[in-house]
Design a protein around this motif. Structure first.
Motif, mmCIF file in Angstrom:
data_model
loop_
_atom_site.group_PDB
_atom_site.id
_atom_site.type_symbol
_atom_site.label_atom_id
_atom_site.label_comp_id
_atom_site.label_asym_id
_atom_site.label_seq_id
_atom_site.Cartn_x
_atom_site.Cartn_y
_atom_site.Cartn_z
ATOM 1 N N ILE A 43 0.839 -1.199 0.000
ATOM 2 C CA ILE A 43 0.000 0.000 0.000
ATOM 3 C C ILE A 43 0.874 1.250 0.000
ATOM 4 O O ILE A 43 1.793 1.398 0.808
ATOM 5 N N ASP A 101 -2.112 4.752 -3.742
ATOM 6 C CA ASP A 101 -3.401 4.063 -3.623
ATOM 7 C C ASP A 101 -4.461 4.984 -3.032
ATOM 8 O O ASP A 101 -5.644 4.872 -3.347
ATOM 9 N N ALA A 300 -7.633 2.114 0.947
ATOM 10 C CA ALA A 300 -6.734 1.462 -0.007
ATOM 11 C C ALA A 300 -7.091 -0.007 -0.208
ATOM 12 O O ALA A 300 -6.878 -0.570 -1.296
#
Length: 330
Positions: A43, A101, A300
């Protein structure tokens, strides 16, 4: 693109360095510590804050976000525009180019923040606001807002002021920064609290959030309003309030009670203890930053946030209740 929803109250009391009196919000157990480091390893979260070196709160927020990202195991692209709108606009473009993200925006200016969140949304990247929101027209581009309820902070502190000075009184106001939603919302909270009373706001001046300028504003007030003509001065935040207190100390004036809508510096508690600052709503920059990142991770991972506004708890501190709040230092 999502529309604004009903307000919710959120306090992430399980986090480190929290206000120990708080508890996590019911039915939302994933808000704190979203996953582990390994699960979050891919992420990428972009974050541009307001001005990390401007005051202790913003400095602590920046550091807390940096450290908490390591705990979460996410790749945090953390940028500081040092209060410059143009620089933040450029940082938003940079973050879009980093293929984040999620992007978290603490806008330096709520109006200019609208164009930024629109741009991020157009790039197909989810965006959320943190600590300070964008103007109403930009909220449709946001996934959610995470941070304090500035309106509630102003209202609750003003309610304490009313309890102290009564409903038939005269007050002064020292505002923060023009075009900054936090300033407008805390003033809204004050106005809501005094509505229906006989409290009169004699004058309001902007301080740009600067302690020295706030002191100058208060010095002018003290010249214009002689002893006994004003009951209290209500300030947008504690930094401004300390400027007002400094002016009163220098002038030997003790007749005006001082209130701050919210506190962003742990050292302000010494003014609460002494009685020079009668009341303020307590914010923790640690909880503020950690909660923002928790929500960013959830977004995310594809989770839809149920509420638009997700507020951290900010209890009002006075000399009488300070010990019972068990506030952790920052």
């Amino acid at each position: 693109m999502r529309k604004k929803r009903l307000v919710s109250m959120l306090c992430v009391g399980a986090m480190a360095l929290s206000l120990t009196a708080c508890g996590s919000s019911s039915g939302d157990s994933s808000a704190a510590g979203s996953g582990g480091g390994a699960a979050n390893g891919d992420i990428v979260i972009g974050m541009t804050v307001n001005n990390a070196g401007a005051d202790p709160y913003q400095t602590a927020y920046y550091s807390a976000a940096e450290e908490y990202a390591k705990t979460l195991g996410v790749d945090l692209k953390l940028l500081d525009p040092v209060g410059d709108v143009t620089k933040q606009q450029n940082q938003v473009q940079d973050l879009i180019g980093m293929n984040c993200d999620v992007i978290v925006l603490w806008p330096t200016n709520s109006e200019s923040g609208v164009a930024m969140v629109r741009q991020i949304n157009a790039a197909g990247i989810p965006v959320m606001s943190a600590n300070t929101n964008v103007e109403e027209s930009g909220k449709e581009y946001l996934e959610c807002y995470v941070g304090p309820s500035n309106v509630l902070e102003g209202k609750q502190t003003a309610e304490q002021m009313i309890e102290d000075i009564g409903t038939d009184a005269k007050i002064l106001y020292i505002d923060g920064q023009a075009g900054y939603s936090t300033s407008a919302e805390r003033r809204q909270g004050l106005d809501e609290a005094i509505e229906g009373t006989n409290i009169e706001v004699l004058e309001s001046q902007i301080s740009d959030g600067n302690r020295e300028k706030a002191q100058q504003v208060m010095e002018n007030y003290l010249v214009k309003y002689p002893e006994g003509s004003v009951d209290a001065v209500f300030c947008m935040d504690d930094n401004i309030a300390i400027g007002a207190i400094n002016a009163m100390d220098a002038a030997g004036r003790t007749d005006i009670k001082v209130y701050a809508a919210a506190c962003g510096d742990y050292n302000t508690l010494t003014y609460i203890e002494s009685g020079k600052l009668r009341a303020t709503a307590m914010q923790s920059p640690i909880i503020d930053a950690q909660t923002a990142l928790d929500y960013a991770v959830r977004i995310a991972k594809g989770e839809e946030i149920a509420e638009f506004d997700n507020f951290m708890e900010t209890p009002v501190a006075t000399a009488d209740n300070l010990d019972s709040l068990n506030i952790e230092p920052w």
